[in-house]
Design a protein around this motif. Structure first.
Motif, PDB file in Angstrom:
ATOM      1  N   ILE A   1       0.838  -1.203   0.000  1.00 16.17           N
ATOM      2  CA  ILE A   1       0.000   0.000   0.000  1.00 16.17           C
ATOM      3  C   ILE A   1       0.870   1.249   0.000  1.00 16.17           C
ATOM      4  O   ILE A   1       0.624   2.200  -0.764  1.00 16.17           O
ATOM      5  N   ASP A   2       1.897   1.270   0.842  1.00  9.72           N
ATOM      6  CA  ASP A   2       2.782   2.430   0.912  1.00  9.72           C
ATOM      7  C   ASP A   2       3.547   2.633  -0.396  1.00  9.72           C
ATOM      8  O   ASP A   2       3.745   3.775  -0.843  1.00  9.72           O
ATOM      9  N   PHE A   3       3.966   1.530  -1.014  1.00  6.10           N
ATOM     10  CA  PHE A   3       4.672   1.648  -2.297  1.00  6.10           C
ATOM     11  C   PHE A   3       3.758   2.209  -3.371  1.00  6.10           C
ATOM     12  O   PHE A   3       4.153   3.091  -4.145  1.00  6.10           O
TER      13      PHE A   3
ATOM     14  N   SER B   1       3.150   5.899  -2.822  1.00  7.22           N
ATOM     15  CA  SER B   1       4.318   6.776  -2.995  1.00  7.22           C
ATOM     16  C   SER B   1       4.698   6.994  -4.450  1.00  7.22           C
ATOM     17  O   SER B   1       5.397   7.952  -4.772  1.00  7.22           O
ATOM     18  N   MET B   2       4.243   6.109  -5.341  1.00  5.55           N
ATOM     19  CA  MET B   2       4.590   6.214  -6.757  1.00  5.55           C
ATOM     20  C   MET B   2       3.430   6.815  -7.537  1.00  5.55           C
ATOM     21  O   MET B   2       2.303   6.327  -7.435  1.00  5.55           O
ATOM     22  N   PRO B   3       3.677   7.865  -8.322  1.00  8.39           N
ATOM     23  CA  PRO B   3       2.599   8.383  -9.195  1.00  8.39           C
ATOM     24  C   PRO B   3       2.153   7.310 -10.180  1.00  8.39           C
ATOM     25  O   PRO B   3       2.975   6.719 -10.878  1.00  8.39           O
ATOM     26  N   PHE B   4       0.850   7.049 -10.216  1.00  6.71           N
ATOM     27  CA  PHE B   4       0.360   5.945 -11.033  1.00  6.71           C
ATOM     28  C   PHE B   4       0.585   6.200 -12.513  1.00  6.71           C
ATOM     29  O   PHE B   4       0.758   5.248 -13.285  1.00  6.71           O
TER      30      PHE B   4
ATOM     31  N   SER C   1      -5.738   3.010  -7.514  1.00  3.95           N
ATOM     32  CA  SER C   1      -6.477   3.283  -6.271  1.00  3.95           C
ATOM     33  C   SER C   1      -6.892   2.034  -5.510  1.00  3.95           C
ATOM     34  O   SER C   1      -7.745   2.117  -4.633  1.00  3.95           O
ATOM     35  N   TRP C   2      -6.302   0.869  -5.810  1.00  4.92           N
ATOM     36  CA  TRP C   2      -6.652  -0.305  -5.019  1.00  4.92           C
ATOM     37  C   TRP C   2      -6.232  -0.124  -3.570  1.00  4.92           C
ATOM     38  O   TRP C   2      -6.860  -0.685  -2.654  1.00  4.92           O
ATOM     39  N   GLU C   3      -5.149   0.650  -3.344  1.00  2.08           N
ATOM     40  CA  GLU C   3      -4.682   0.834  -1.964  1.00  2.08           C
ATOM     41  C   GLU C   3      -5.706   1.578  -1.120  1.00  2.08           C
ATOM     42  O   GLU C   3      -5.769   1.410   0.105  1.00  2.08           O
TER      43      GLU C   3
END
Length: 289
Positions: free
Chosen positions: A128-130, A133-136, A162-164
């Motif tokens: 989730i954090d990864f 932190s990364m622009p999709f 947006s699954w996180e």
């Protein structure tokens, strides 16, 4: 002694609060988009690949053109209205399946993290954090550049957007439900984890997930439009709102209708879904009542 007749008591029916005008208009527009997407094959007056070079760059009917092409034609003489109808179907299908994939994946991972805890929870939280932190957009550009572009791959890629958000929501609400009496009582009765999460916890957190889906849906529409605008989304001969805008940008000075029609559809659709999502949040969130 005269008897005085009593008038019958009038029963007053309470009416529910009237829907805001914005929600009514948003619902009407979304209903129109759904009908357009479902009946696209019947509603299109021309094939989206039919060329008419004699009528290329014809203006819309309200700008001096003819009603044979109500929204005008593009640089190859293709009917803009027909391409717009098919583009609405394509963009809505991508957004719908992308939203469902994201909601299913995120909710499932959230349930796993809340059920197993410890190592599984830490792995899910790291993922989730990864993802957060990364622009999709960068991830999508890298995947499409290395793996090529196909419609199933593109839809699956949109599903990872947006699954996180769903994983965080489902994990937090599941942990709270596990501390409540009903989940513990069902577990003591010997119910399986699938029954507990599927039939008892999921219905109780569904309202929050539905509101999140109304936020993800317009985001995926905008993301698909951006990638298609860059040439990495839906590829010809298929049409989407994004690639219509991309192709029309070169003619914005002398044929703006090519780009304005799909751009208006993108703006109105995303705005309508956002308005409906805000209204649903106010209606379904018990803390706002």
């Amino acid at each position: 002694m005269a008897l005085v007749e009593r008038a019958p008591a009038l029963t007053v029916r309470r009416r529910g609060p009237a829907l805001p005008l914005g929600v009514v208009l948003a619902s009407a527009w979304l209903a129109l988009m759904v009908v357009t997407a479902l009946g696209a094959d019947v509603l299109t007056p021309y094939s989206i690949t039919a060329l008419d070079l004699k009528a290329r760059l014809a203006p819309p009917a309200l700008m001096g053109g003819t009603w044979a092409h109500p929204l005008g034609t593009d640089e190859l003489g293709r009917d803009v209205l027909s391409r717009l109808i098919m583009s609405i179907r394509m963009s809505l299908l991508i957004a719908l399946f992308g939203t469902l994939i994201a909601a299913t994946l995120g909710t499932g991972l959230g349930f796993l993290a809340a059920h197993f805890r410890k190592a599984v929870e830490q792995v899910v939280l790291m993922a989730i954090d990864f993802q957060a932190s990364m622009p999709f957009m960068i991830i999508a550009l890298a995947v499409l550049a290395f793996l090529g572009n196909s419609l199933p791959l593109f839809i699956a890629l949109m599903g990872f957007h947006s699954w996180e958000r769903y994983a965080r929501i489902s994990r937090g609400l599941t942990l709270a439900a596990n501390e409540q009496g009903y989940a513990a009582a069902i577990r003591q009765l010997g119910a399986s984890p699938a029954r507990i999460y599927g039939l008892h916890i999921l219905p109780n957190i569904a309202s929050t997930l539905i509101v999140s889906m109304t936020l993800t849906f317009p985001e995926i529409i905008l993301l698909e439009s951006g990638l298609s605008f860059l040439g990495l989304g839906v590829q010809p001969p298929l049409a989407s709102l994004g690639n219509m805008v991309g192709y029309g940008r070169e003619y914005i000075t002398h044929a703006p209708w090519i780009m304005l029609a799909p751009a208006a559809a993108i703006v109105l659709t995303t705005l309508s879904i956002s308005l409906l999502g805000d209204w649903l949040r106010d209606r379904l969130d018990p803390t706002l009542r």
